[in-house]
Design an enzyme around this catalytic site. Structure first.
Site, PDB file in Angstrom:
ATOM      1  N   MET A  19      26.847  16.498  22.261  1.00  0.00           N
ATOM      2  CA  MET A  19      25.680  17.727  21.813  1.00  0.00           C
ATOM      3  C   MET A  19      25.301  17.514  20.592  1.00  0.00           C
ATOM      4  O   MET A  19      25.472  17.049  19.415  1.00  0.00           O
ATOM      5  CB  MET A  19      27.034  18.796  21.160  1.00  0.00           C
ATOM      6  CG  MET A  19      28.055  19.560  22.180  1.00  0.00           C
ATOM      7  SD  MET A  19      28.858  20.701  21.479  1.00  0.00           S
ATOM      8  CE  MET A  19      30.563  19.919  21.103  1.00  0.00           C
ATOM      9  N   GLN A  72      24.115   8.784  25.783  1.00  0.00           N
ATOM     10  CA  GLN A  72      23.316   9.637  26.605  1.00  0.00           C
ATOM     11  C   GLN A  72      21.550   9.735  26.150  1.00  0.00           C
ATOM     12  O   GLN A  72      21.289   9.666  24.893  1.00  0.00           O
ATOM     13  CB  GLN A  72      23.686  11.072  25.989  1.00  0.00           C
ATOM     14  CG  GLN A  72      23.005  11.868  27.294  1.00  0.00           C
ATOM     15  CD  GLN A  72      23.443  13.615  26.954  1.00  0.00           C
ATOM     16  OE1 GLN A  72      22.745  13.553  26.392  1.00  0.00           O
ATOM     17  NE2 GLN A  72      23.853  13.784  28.437  1.00  0.00           N
ATOM     18  N   CYS A 102      19.492  19.479  29.656  1.00  0.00           N
ATOM     19  CA  CYS A 102      19.040  20.280  28.601  1.00  0.00           C
ATOM     20  C   CYS A 102      18.256  21.222  29.125  1.00  0.00           C
ATOM     21  O   CYS A 102      17.373  20.763  29.704  1.00  0.00           O
ATOM     22  CB  CYS A 102      17.917  19.209  27.455  1.00  0.00           C
ATOM     23  SG  CYS A 102      18.353  20.299  25.823  1.00  0.00           S
ATOM     24  N   LYS A 141      24.408  13.519  33.340  1.00  0.00           N
ATOM     25  CA  LYS A 141      25.422  14.633  32.953  1.00  0.00           C
ATOM     26  C   LYS A 141      24.368  16.243  33.779  1.00  0.00           C
ATOM     27  O   LYS A 141      22.968  15.893  33.009  1.00  0.00           O
ATOM     28  CB  LYS A 141      25.601  15.220  31.534  1.00  0.00           C
ATOM     29  CG  LYS A 141      25.549  16.441  30.985  1.00  0.00           C
ATOM     30  CD  LYS A 141      26.693  17.096  29.979  1.00  0.00           C
ATOM     31  CE  LYS A 141      26.891  18.066  29.531  1.00  0.00           C
ATOM     32  NZ  LYS A 141      26.068  18.684  29.135  1.00  0.00           N
ATOM     33  N   ASN A 204      32.443  21.129  33.942  1.00  0.00           N
ATOM     34  CA  ASN A 204      32.002  21.247  31.856  1.00  0.00           C
ATOM     35  C   ASN A 204      31.560  22.802  32.002  1.00  0.00           C
ATOM     36  O   ASN A 204      31.290  22.958  33.106  1.00  0.00           O
ATOM     37  CB  ASN A 204      30.374  20.871  31.773  1.00  0.00           C
ATOM     38  CG  ASN A 204      30.395  20.852  30.549  1.00  0.00           C
ATOM     39  OD1 ASN A 204      28.863  21.163  30.040  1.00  0.00           O
ATOM     40  ND2 ASN A 204      31.164  20.899  29.661  1.00  0.00           N
ATOM     41  N   GLY A 205      31.974  23.387  31.145  1.00  0.00           N
ATOM     42  CA  GLY A 205      31.278  25.353  30.878  1.00  0.00           C
ATOM     43  C   GLY A 205      32.541  26.016  30.195  1.00  0.00           C
ATOM     44  O   GLY A 205      33.360  26.087  31.732  1.00  0.00           O
ATOM     45  N   ASP A 206      32.546  26.221  29.001  1.00  0.00           N
ATOM     46  CA  ASP A 206      33.475  27.688  28.663  1.00  0.00           C
ATOM     47  C   ASP A 206      35.186  26.914  29.198  1.00  0.00           C
ATOM     48  O   ASP A 206      35.977  28.038  29.569  1.00  0.00           O
ATOM     49  CB  ASP A 206      33.695  28.741  30.244  1.00  0.00           C
ATOM     50  CG  ASP A 206      32.151  28.919  30.146  1.00  0.00           C
ATOM     51  OD1 ASP A 206      30.896  29.358  29.265  1.00  0.00           O
ATOM     52  OD2 ASP A 206      31.793  30.124  30.677  1.00  0.00           O
ATOM     53  N   GLY A 228      32.884  21.617  25.206  1.00  0.00           N
ATOM     54  CA  GLY A 228      31.446  20.929  24.450  1.00  0.00           C
ATOM     55  C   GLY A 228      32.275  22.180  23.090  1.00  0.00           C
ATOM     56  O   GLY A 228      33.436  21.808  21.693  1.00  0.00           O
ATOM     57  N   ARG A 229      31.704  23.056  23.690  1.00  0.00           N
ATOM     58  CA  ARG A 229      31.720  24.308  21.787  1.00  0.00           C
ATOM     59  C   ARG A 229      33.247  24.503  21.790  1.00  0.00           C
ATOM     60  O   ARG A 229      33.590  24.405  20.568  1.00  0.00           O
ATOM     61  CB  ARG A 229      31.343  25.357  21.920  1.00  0.00           C
ATOM     62  CG  ARG A 229      29.561  25.514  22.630  1.00  0.00           C
ATOM     63  CD  ARG A 229      29.018  26.854  23.149  1.00  0.00           C
ATOM     64  NE  ARG A 229      29.390  26.346  24.522  1.00  0.00           N
ATOM     65  CZ  ARG A 229      29.446  27.559  25.570  1.00  0.00           C
ATOM     66  NH1 ARG A 229      28.484  28.594  24.794  1.00  0.00           N
ATOM     67  NH2 ARG A 229      29.114  27.835  26.264  1.00  0.00           N
TER      68      ARG A 229
HETATM   69  C1  FMN Z   1      25.163  22.652  20.063  1.00  0.00           C
HETATM   70  C2  FMN Z   1      24.793  22.267  21.230  1.00  0.00           C
HETATM   71  C3  FMN Z   1      24.177  20.451  21.288  1.00  0.00           C
HETATM   72  C4  FMN Z   1      24.002  20.210  22.508  1.00  0.00           C
HETATM   73  N1  FMN Z   1      23.610  18.832  22.429  1.00  0.00           N
HETATM   74  C5  FMN Z   1      23.747  18.455  23.837  1.00  0.00           C
HETATM   75  C6  FMN Z   1      23.110  17.496  24.054  1.00  0.00           C
HETATM   76  O1  FMN Z   1      22.918  16.285  23.580  1.00  0.00           O
HETATM   77  N2  FMN Z   1      23.071  16.670  25.740  1.00  0.00           N
HETATM   78  C7  FMN Z   1      23.743  17.365  26.538  1.00  0.00           C
HETATM   79  O2  FMN Z   1      24.170  17.410  27.207  1.00  0.00           O
HETATM   80  N3  FMN Z   1      24.228  18.888  26.727  1.00  0.00           N
HETATM   81  C8  FMN Z   1      23.936  19.264  25.136  1.00  0.00           C
HETATM   82  N4  FMN Z   1      24.880  20.630  24.767  1.00  0.00           N
HETATM   83  C9  FMN Z   1      25.516  21.391  26.148  1.00  0.00           C
HETATM   84  C10 FMN Z   1      26.952  21.155  26.172  1.00  0.00           C
HETATM   85  O3  FMN Z   1      26.795  19.572  26.535  1.00  0.00           O
HETATM   86  C11 FMN Z   1      27.953  21.818  27.374  1.00  0.00           C
HETATM   87  O4  FMN Z   1      26.859  21.211  28.409  1.00  0.00           O
HETATM   88  C12 FMN Z   1      27.390  22.724  26.998  1.00  0.00           C
HETATM   89  O5  FMN Z   1      27.996  23.373  25.420  1.00  0.00           O
HETATM   90  C13 FMN Z   1      28.344  23.490  28.514  1.00  0.00           C
HETATM   91  O6  FMN Z   1      30.113  23.354  27.966  1.00  0.00           O
HETATM   92  P1  FMN Z   1      31.233  24.227  26.434  1.00  0.00           P
HETATM   93  O7  FMN Z   1      31.187  25.349  27.150  1.00  0.00           O
HETATM   94  O8  FMN Z   1      31.991  23.296  26.420  1.00  0.00           O
HETATM   95  O9  FMN Z   1      30.594  24.038  25.488  1.00  0.00           O
HETATM   96  C14 FMN Z   1      24.751  20.761  23.945  1.00  0.00           C
HETATM   97  C15 FMN Z   1      25.532  21.942  23.398  1.00  0.00           C
HETATM   98  C16 FMN Z   1      25.839  22.608  22.427  1.00  0.00           C
HETATM   99  C17 FMN Z   1      26.594  24.251  21.985  1.00  0.00           C
END
Ligand code: FMN
Length: 330
Positions: A19, A72, A102, A141, A204-206, A228-229
């Site tokens: 992130m 990454q 991304c 990813k 991944n996701g949610d 992530g979040r």
């Molecule tokens: C603040 C933020 C920054 C992120 N930066 C990246 C990143 O640098 N590389 C990447 O592959 N995904 C990035 N993501 C996506 C997350 O890795 C993840 O795929 C996405 O938030 C969904 O997962 P979650 O629901 O657990 O947050 C970012 C997400 C957030 C919220």
């Protein structure tokens, strides 16, 4: 139990998602201490790396205690990606991860990140060249596809596996969705159920509650969860998921004392890593979540996020402990 190359992981590992501006060394350390099994750096531009842009090279800092750690990188130019593999290798990470997910315009418009989902042949050939260029395990990813009508993730994952990646993490949204709607884990399960697939498939996701993590494991049959979040300002999420898996009960939420202690350590580590000015500034985003849900907290949060020096934040944290020390988090 899943393996990334030679790296043995526990059953259903929890991975800290890359992130931007979040997954830096201090935050990764806190997640690791709280049970993350693999941590990833935020994405690093291959073009920035080969220009030796200071902001990009600083992101290569990794520490022994956080292993296994993946760095990454993103980009769409073969030459730059190969050169950046060489640069990244020198810092001795355990894994190199390629960002093919991304969704932001400035990345996608150059054909990088999720932009490459429009050209699967290029995605595969770029990956193959990178795999051949290093002895480190390469992971990918990505997202489900460019948009709803072009989801070919089962085929894409198999082709990436066939050119040698050692694991794949799939965010259950398309690029067109950005972060809207719910992540769909069904196509990720289809990837996992493909009988030709033998590398770990991480979902991944949610994943934002221990129950959701369990659902990903038991109902979707995936090999691990990338989080992530739910971890931003809440590194305890990893241990809460593990506790739930082990005991089928919810772990008590961290006390105020622990939150203050961790917020303080987070700031101390950030300052040690990038100096007081940047450390104070960039740790601000985490305080809201550290202290989420406490009534009448605004005044204290404001003190933390407006203080220009570390002492101001430490004083505010002392005040918080004084005033809310007995607050019980439901
Ligand atoms: C603040 C933020 C920054 C992120 N930066 C990246 C990143 O640098 N590389 C990447 O592959 N995904 C990035 N993501 C996506 C997350 O890795 C993840 O795929 C996405 O938030 C969904 O997962 P979650 O629901 O657990 O947050 C970012 C997400 C957030 C919220």
């Amino acid at each position: 139990m899943p393996k990334i190359g030679d790296i043995q992981l526990p059953d259903f590992p929890l991975l800290l998602a890359p992130m931007e501006d979040v997954s830096d060394p201090p935050f990764r350390a806190l997640c690791k201490e709280n049970g993350a099994d693999v941590v990833y750096t935020e994405f690093i531009s291959s073009e920035g790396l080969i220009r030796d842009a200071a902001k990009s090279t600083m992101k290569l800092d990794i520490y022994e205690a956080e292993r296994p750690v993946g760095i990454q990188i993103f980009g769409a130019n073969l030459d730059s990606m190969l050169k950046s593999v060489e640069i990244v290798e020198q810092t001795k990470p355990d894994i190199i991860d390629i960002n093919f997910g991304c969704p932001v315009k400035k990345v996608v418009s150059k054909g990088a990140g999720a932009g490459i989902l429009k050209d699967i042949d290029l995605m595969v050939s770029l990956t193959e060249a990178m795999v051949k260029h290093t002895k480190l395990p390469i992971t990918v990813k990505t997202r489900l596809g460019w948009d709803h009508d072009s989801i070919k993730i089962v085929e894409v994952a198999e082709r990436l596996q066939d050119v040698g990646i050692k694991a794949i993490s799939i965010h259950g949204r398309t690029r067109a969705q950005m972060y809207k709607g719910n992540a769909d884990w069904e196509p990720i399960a289809q990837v996992k159920n493909n009988p030709r697939m033998h590398i770990p498939v991480f979902g991944n996701g949610d994943v934002n509650t221990p129950e959701r993590a369990m659902e990903m494991r038991d109902q979707y049959g995936l090999d691990g969860a990338m989080i992530g979040r739910a971890s931003i300002g809440y590194p305890w999420f990893f241990r809460e998921v593990k506790h739930y898996f082990e005991h089928a009960t919810h772990m008590a939420k961290p006390t105020m004392e622990e939150r203050v202690k961790v917020a303080r350590r987070h700031l101390e580590m950030s300052i040690a890593w990038k100096g007081e000015h940047l450390g104070v500034f960039e740790t601000r985003r985490h305080y809201t979540n550290y202290f989420k849900g406490i009534p009448n907290f605004k005044e204290y949060r404001m003190k933390m996020v407006t203080s220009d020096d570390a002492q101001g934040v430490y004083d505010a944290l002392d005040e918080v402990l004084d005033k809310f020390g007995d607050y019980s988090f439901a």
